[in-house]
Design a protein around this motif. Structure first.
Motif, PDB file in Angstrom:
ATOM      1  N   ARG A   3       0.853  -1.179   0.000  1.00 40.34           N
ATOM      2  CA  ARG A   3       0.000   0.000   0.000  1.00 40.34           C
ATOM      3  C   ARG A   3       0.897   1.239   0.000  1.00 40.34           C
ATOM      4  O   ARG A   3       1.611   1.519   0.974  1.00 40.34           O
ATOM      5  N   PRO A 157      -5.397   6.328  -9.373  1.00 37.27           N
ATOM      6  CA  PRO A 157      -4.285   5.397  -9.158  1.00 37.27           C
ATOM      7  C   PRO A 157      -4.313   4.226 -10.129  1.00 37.27           C
ATOM      8  O   PRO A 157      -3.253   3.767 -10.578  1.00 37.27           O
ATOM      9  N   GLU A 158      -5.498   3.737 -10.471  1.00 40.49           N
ATOM     10  CA  GLU A 158      -5.599   2.581 -11.361  1.00 40.49           C
ATOM     11  C   GLU A 158      -4.988   2.858 -12.746  1.00 40.49           C
ATOM     12  O   GLU A 158      -4.649   1.925 -13.470  1.00 40.49           O
ATOM     13  N   TYR A 193      -2.985   3.429  -2.423  1.00 43.28           N
ATOM     14  CA  TYR A 193      -3.614   2.383  -3.227  1.00 43.28           C
ATOM     15  C   TYR A 193      -2.868   1.083  -2.973  1.00 43.28           C
ATOM     16  O   TYR A 193      -1.666   1.086  -2.668  1.00 43.28           O
TER      17      TYR A 193
END
Length: 614
Positions: A3, A157-158, A193
């Motif tokens: 993370r 973030p993806e 994330y």
């Protein structure tokens, strides 16, 4: 699944990227330069502080300067490695544009990580936000789109993994490389994330050597073998590909002379019997004389700028072009026969395909005569008596002697690149570093830092005029702070020599090209005091003997030294008479401008279209 914030993920990813070519592996992005503001300090700033030695951070003084440093670093490493550059969201981001344009024009990889406005738009308008009434999605980082080979904005973030992979692909693709921009909104930088473990695995990007098409090679060989007066024009691609040895073999095997562009200077040792030196507007009489009579021009790794072709007037009407280039875009220029592939591999294949063929002896004899004639002209320009006041060409000769075979000269703009191209004598393909694709004033000191970081074992000589120095002197402080030792030769001629001469030639009477007050008097400016105030050692010289002694002192010094020398901007070096297309006013009330227009029309009449089908 670690993370991390988006910024931490970017830094962690970059620390584990490598490039490889011919079995040699190196860090793709070994360090990051930056200036922090509210748009990147809490994201990338925190991530870099935590990363430490994994991705070392360096403070520069200008955002434009750090892109020049990254581009010079990439050029010195043959585009196999580069530096990252991070800025805040406002003026810092737009200050990247000039450096990014230079990198992309010169086909050099740089990685730009500007901050950006909030993706969530929760606090609109944020400090330094460009409010465009047409769309809330527009920000100043969009100014980097046209000067970037890849541009993306990471709003979630993806989106980051795919964007990082795309960025690395472009940075390591010799046919597509240039500036790469990943705009990082400041709120997204700080967002956490859960990332896939595989994103942070060590990754090696293999830099390809594309092989030429067999049929294309056969067509090219047929044209070359029929030539009686061929000429190789060597561009920067020869050096980036590591093709200099193969180029020499090709020239020797077949008796083909070699001329060099600015980026290709050093591709052949200057004292090789088949080396003609600089070609084009800033060329030698030897190279341009052979070019004018050539029946086949073999362009290797060149993009054929107007300075190389003398705006389309250098090469004869019936000449045929064979272009070896890693990009189809450049290989197709001048209606040439295209051999798309790596310069080293393509040239080696062409050498083999031309086995048994060579140029006539009388042609090689003419090459020798022209070389010897130019050498006499260059020798006279490069030297002056010990007590003489230095001319610009004599300064170049003295710096060349001090640099030896392994030293590197760095320059970019003004009249010096032209004199350097004609007069610098290189035996090492990395000894000549002149940024002339964008010819960007202010590149020199920042570029010198990049060269020295890439090759710390070499002495780096920065040649910069007063006009270019005043554009970006602050990077002297970066060199001092980072312990990057440079020898800066600051040539002060109280104005713009190159544009002054051009201005006079087009009937503009040297307007705006002298550093004077409104009454025409000298300005009370001391560039040496300025350089010393930024932390550099300073040596002032007024004779050639003093210059030579100062260069020896500066070479021996452990830190950056500025050698300040005054020259006469009205004293021009030798030229080869090539034409450059600078349109002159079609109507004017002045006789000088009218005469200049007539001369311009006469020059333009000599332009060839070079549209003959390959």
């Amino acid at each position: 699944m670690p993370r991390l914030t988006v910024a931490q993920a970017v830094v962690t990813f970059l620390a584990r990227q490598f490039s490889e070519r011919d079995g040699q592996r190196r860090r793709l992005v070994p360090a990051c330069f930056g200036i922090f503001g509210h748009g990147n300090v809490a994201g990338l700033g925190e991530a870099l502080a935590s990363a430490g030695a994994d991705l070392p951070y360096h403070l520069c003084r200008t955002e434009q300067g750090m892109v020049h440093t990254a581009a010079a670093y990439a050029r010195m490493t043959d585009r196999l490695s580069t530096l990252a550059c991070t800025t805040s969201i406002g003026p810092g981001a737009t200050n990247l544009v000039t450096g990014a344009a230079g990198a992309t024009i010169n086909r050099l990889p740089v990685l730009l990580l500007p901050g950006d406005i909030f993706a969530t738009r929760a606090a609109n308008p944020v400090l330094q936000e460009l409010e465009d009434p047409r769309s809330y999605d527009v920000s100043v980082t969009d100014a980097l789109r046209p000067v970037s080979r890849y541009w993306d904005r990471i709003n979630r973030p993806e989106q980051l993994p795919a964007a990082l992979l795309a960025a690395m692909r472009v940075l390591t693709d010799p046919a597509e490389t240039g500036a790469v921009t990943l705009a990082l909104p400041q709120d997204v930088q700080a967002e956490a994330y859960d990332w896939p473990d595989d994103l942070f695995a060590e990754r090696v990007w293999h830099v390809p050597r594309p092989l030429p098409d067999i049929a294309a090679l056969a067509r090219a060989a047929g044209i070359v073998r029929a030539a009686r007066r061929p000429l190789v024009v060597a561009g920067g691609g020869v050096i980036y590909s590591g093709a200099t040895e193969v180029l020499r073999w090709f020239a020797e095997d077949h008796g083909v002379p070699v001329a060099e562009t600015q980026a290709g200077t050093g591709a052949m040792p200057y004292d090789h019997p088949l080396a003609l030196g600089a070609v084009g507007v800033t060329g030698t009489t030897a190279a341009n004389g052979i070019a004018a009579e050539a029946d086949v021009v073999i362009g290797v790794g060149t993009r054929y700028s107007d300075f190389t072709t003398a705006s389309g007037t250098l090469f004869g009407e019936g000449v045929r072009f064979v272009n070896l280039n890693v990009t189809g875009f450049d290989a197709a220029k001048l209606s040439g026969t295209q051999v798309v592939g790596d310069a080293r591999e393509s040239l080696a294949a062409l050498d083999a395909a031309c086995s048994g063929w060579e140029t006539p002896p009388e042609y090689r004899e003419s090459v020798t005569r022209l070389r010897d004639r130019w050498a006499q002209v260059a020798d006279a320009a490069r030297h002056a008596g010990a007590d003489a006041a230095p001319s610009q060409t004599a300064v170049i000769g003295a710096v060349n002697d001090a640099a030896g075979d392994r030293g590197v000269v760095v320059c970019a703009a003004g009249s010096m690149p032209g004199d350097l191209h004609r007069l610098w004598r290189s035996r090492d393909p990395k000894s000549y570093h002149v940024e002339y694709g964008y010819s960007c004033m202010g590149y020199e000191i920042a570029g010198g830092i990049g060269v020295k970081l890439a090759a710390p074992e070499r002495e780096v000589f920065v040649l910069v005029g007063d006009g270019s120095y005043l554009m970006l002197p602050s990077e002297l402080a970066t060199a001092v702070a980072e312990g990057v030792k440079l020898v800066v030769v600051l040539v002060d001629n109280s104005g713009f020599a190159s544009i002054g001469r051009l201005s006079e030639s087009v009937g503009a009477y040297r307007l705006g090209t002298a550093y004077t007050d409104r009454g025409g008097g000298p300005l009370p400016i001391d560039l040496g005091a300025n350089a010393a105030s930024l932390g550099a050692d300073l040596i002032r010289v007024s004779t050639m003997a003093e210059l030579e002694a100062a260069l020896a002192t500066a070479k021996a010094a452990p830190r950056t030294t500025v050698v300040l020398v005054r020259t006469d901007r009205f004293q021009a070096g030798p030229e080869a008479g090539a034409w450059w297309d600078v349109p002159v006013a079609e109507v004017s009330t002045t006789a000088d401008a009218q005469a200049a227009r007539a001369a311009y029309e006469a020059g333009r009449a000599n332009r060839r279209s070079h549209l003959r089908p390959a």
